[in-house]
Design a protein around this motif. Structure first.
Motif, PDB file in Angstrom:
ATOM      1  N   ALA A 161       0.238  -1.245  -0.048  1.00  0.00           N
ATOM      2  CA  ALA A 161       0.125  -0.373  -0.184  1.00  0.00           C
ATOM      3  C   ALA A 161       0.721   1.182  -0.054  1.00  0.00           C
ATOM      4  N   THR A 163       1.222   3.270   2.320  1.00  0.00           N
ATOM      5  CA  THR A 163       1.206   3.098   3.312  1.00  0.00           C
ATOM      6  C   THR A 163       2.344   2.510   4.005  1.00  0.00           C
ATOM      7  N   THR A 164       2.435   1.545   3.563  1.00  0.00           N
ATOM      8  CA  THR A 164       3.997   0.371   3.829  1.00  0.00           C
ATOM      9  C   THR A 164       4.861   0.908   3.288  1.00  0.00           C
ATOM     10  N   ARG A 168       7.891  -3.123   7.632  1.00  0.00           N
ATOM     11  CA  ARG A 168       7.664  -4.173   7.167  1.00  0.00           C
ATOM     12  C   ARG A 168       7.466  -4.008   5.463  1.00  0.00           C
TER      13      ARG A 168
END
Lengths: 294, 423
Positions: A161, A163-164, A168
């Motif tokens: 995403a 936001t990733t 992560r």
């Protein structure tokens, strides 16, 4: 391609992305408006130049979908689409493009008599599916499904995403098999009029990782496909724009088949154009090797 | 205060643990994972470690704005009727008329500490929506509430309350237009706006850390009740009874009693009209998830669910809109599996009778949700020991229209003659 451990054997999905690079990945919801239509529609998408085809197995609570695919899922559920009938359809399909199933985790978990992911994966492998995408399964929860997929030779595709980031992102990219599904923008699925800035940011952020990247969420036109490929993606994923065509054509004798085939051609042409433009830039900068494309 | 036992504040389980036994987890779209990590971090710092005096401010606001602590009241006539000591925890006296504010105010305040600029929430009956709208106005945060179209139509007064308090109410047309669809749509909004928005989830459901966070804000109920019963009755109760839908008042009422092995905990679900599921139609005429559900994943968590054998989530039913949900908090699923919590169910008729009984005997009009806990008292009091605490999770003013209509359509022993209102 996907990581040192499994690099020796290239999966069907990786091969499909590499062979006719850049790749067009198409999505429709199985059973929308009926499973008989889906069979025709998958063949149309295959003829239109899809390199991979994702089939949505409908779940009653599709939290990652926008209104277009929500409506398709409702039509498919109303038509009586069940996992058993879905797999019977896949058993019958003969396509050049490898097939993936996209569904929510609970559908996978409930397929056997006890909550367990293995019976679903086993049946998917039997039916000839090459991979699984699960929009509500982040890497943190994916161990049981990844183990089952490894055992049966299926790719488990992860979504990255906007936001990733950070640790992560590293972890997800190290676990990618098949390709990384790059979510072009925050929010839900749905056709949009333009390519989001987040797409360019994401591709820049991901450029250091040596895994195939396909961009989805909002891609609806050949020009978008060209822009995304030019920006560095290995493939584009198109769903809602195709589902819109199915909804517009309504019911009958697979009335949207021609429209789907020509939409796929438009998208594939766009992707190729983007690939040529990217190769052109690279040639401009350095003496580039011969382009991969015929 | 008299001599009271108290439980150690620390728990056996680490609070950062993502699961409760086999239940819980974070089954959400990737886009939300960073926000859940951020929330986990804020939960640790502000709620567990009281950084910047967060918990002090929360308690102060719950006192001045929320009206805490609420009384634990001996119910004299119920005690006589059942020939044992019955105490009522009066969450109906919290500002807004239900326990919901405990969580809503906690989360809106937390969002503020986290620097978020916007609040969203789902609501079913409208109780969580109104509590969130009140809390957001109180703390000067813009707020949008998602509510199923069916619920908007059947809970008009609550829609007005939310709008009076400055919240925007977005009707959701998908599916049956109830709580499940409202949660889906709020999650979709959150997946789009996650960077500056906080999602105030209304129960102990959803992905980690929500079930722990909401439980901790709600556990003020049991923290107070545990002290109060020891002070007033001189000992711990034999049993504690609370209704269970998603489970926020349930875990709030149980939490501090969980380590007290002598105290039996009963979670009373909505039995609706029948405990069977219609597989073909995908309908459950009940919301008895803990009693009849099977394990699966819904709204971010592994938990017990009402679902078909294929894994489609079914439409649940209860006369009480606040219990009408096909899932339940993962912690309750775990506590039921381990035997610590006993699930029970009370059907629509018994809940309506209990509503009338408490109104008649004690001068308290309970919410239809709470009436399920009170209905269980009627049915099972002989098993509950000599000293019983029942949580009255909310007041029933919001339910009067439903109750009048349902009472006319049914043969209820405990109902007064409601026809007197027809002129």
């Amino acid at each position: 391609m996907s990581g040192e451990q499994t690099a020796a054997i290239e999966s069907d999905i990786e091969a499909a992305i590499r062979e006719d690079h850049p790749a067009l990945i198409t999505y429709i919801t199985a059973g929308d408006p009926s499973l008989e239509d889906t069979k025709e529609y998958v063949e149309a998408l295959d003829c239109g130049g899809s390199d991979l085809i994702e089939l949505g197995l409908p779940f009653s609570e599709p939290i990652a979908e926008g209104p277009t695919i929500q409506a398709a899922i409702n039509r498919a559920l109303d038509a009586g689409t069940t996992p058993a009938r879905f797999f019977e359809l896949v058993d019958e399909l003969e396509t050049d493009a490898p097939l993936l199933v996209m569904t929510y985790y609970n559908m996978i978990l409930q397929y056997g008599s006890e909550p367990d992911v293995r019976p679903f994966v086993e049946r998917a492998a039997d039916a000839g599916l090459s991979g699984i995408i699960v929009p509500d399964l982040p890497a943190e929860e994916a161990d049981p499904l990844r183990d089952a997929c490894d055992e049966h030779g299926l790719d488990l595709v992860f979504i990255v995403a906007p936001t990733t980031a950070g640790e992560r992102l590293d972890r997800i990219m190290s676990q990618v098999s098949g390709f990384a599904y790059v979510q072009a923008r925050l929010g839900t699925t749905g056709a949009r009029a333009d390519v989001s800035n987040a797409t360019h940011d994401s591709l820049t952020r991901l450029s250091a990782y040596d895994v195939p990247k396909a961009v989805g969420f909002g891609v609806s036109e050949g020009d978008h496909a060209a822009e995304i490929i030019e920006a560095g993606a290995d493939g584009v994923i198109v769903g809602s724009a195709l589902v819109d065509l199915i909804a517009e054509h309504g019911t009958g004798d697979a009335p949207a088949a021609d429209a789907l085939e020509s939409k796929a051609r438009e998208l594939k042409r766009g992707a190729r154009r983007g690939g040529e433009q990217r190769n052109g830039h690279e040639q401009g900068r350095e003496e580039a090797p011969e382009p991969e494309q015929p | 205060m008299s001599e009271t036992e108290s439980n150690p504040p620390a728990e056996d389980e680490p609070n950062r643990e993502r699961t409760f036994g086999d239940y819980g987890g974070q089954y959400v779209p990737e886009a939300l994972m960073p926000a859940l990590q951020e929330l986990e971090d804020a939960y640790q710092r502000y709620v567990l470690d009281n950084e910047d005096g967060f918990m002090d401010e929360f308690r102060e606001r719950m006192r001045d704005f929320g009206g805490r602590p609420t009384p634990l009241q001996r119910a004299d006539r119920l005690s006589k009727r059942y020939d044992r000591e019955i105490y009522l925890k009066r969450e109906d006296l919290v500002h807004g008329g239900a326990h919901k504010l405990n969580n809503a105010l906690g989360q809106v305040l937390l969002a503020k500490y986290m620097g978020k600029e916007r609040i969203i929430a789902e609501t079913g009956a409208g109780q969580h929506g109104t509590a969130t709208a009140m809390a957001a106005t109180h703390l000067d945060m813009p707020c949008e509430i998602y509510m199923g179209r069916t619920d908007v139509n059947r809970q008009r007064p609550n829609v007005y309350r939310m709008r009076m308090n400055g919240a925007e109410v977005n009707p959701v047309d998908a599916g049956s237009g109830t709580l499940k669809e409202a949660i889906n749509e709020t999650m979709r909004d959150w997946a789009t706006t996650v960077e500056r928005t906080h999602y105030v989830i209304g129960s102990i459901v959803g992905p980690h850390p929500f079930p722990r966070l909401v439980r901790d804000f709600q556990s003020v109920i049991s923290a107070e009740a545990r002290d109060q019963i020891q002070e007033q009755a001189g000992r711990l109760p034999d049993s504690v009874v609370a209704c269970a839908g998603g489970g926020s008042n349930t875990m709030g009422t149980f939490h501090e009693f969980v380590p007290d092995s002598s105290v039996d905990l009963y979670a009373v679900e909505a039995g609706g009209s029948s405990l069977e599921i219609d597989q073909d139609e995908g309908l459950a005429p009940n919301s008895a998830t803990l009693s009849t559900g099977t394990d699966g994943v819904l709204h971010g968590a592994m938990t017990k669910l009402l679902q078909t054998t294929d894994g489609q989530i079914v439409e649940s039913h209860s006369v009480s809109a606040g219990l009408d949900y096909a899932g339940v908090g993962p912690e309750l699923s775990h506590l039921v599996d381990t035997g610590r919590v006993t699930p029970a169910s009370v059907d629509d008729d018994a809940a309506l009778n209990a509503f009338h009984r408490l109104s008649n005997l004690e001068g308290i009009i309970p919410a239809l949700e709470s009436s399920h806990a009170l209905g269980f008292l009627e049915e099972a009091h002989e098993e509950l020991g000599d000293l019983v605490v029942v949580n009255v999770s909310g007041r029933g003013d919001k339910d009067l229209e439903t109750v009048l209509e349902e009472t006319e359509n049914r043969d209820l022993d405990a109902a007064p003659d409601v026809e007197v209102f027809d002129t």
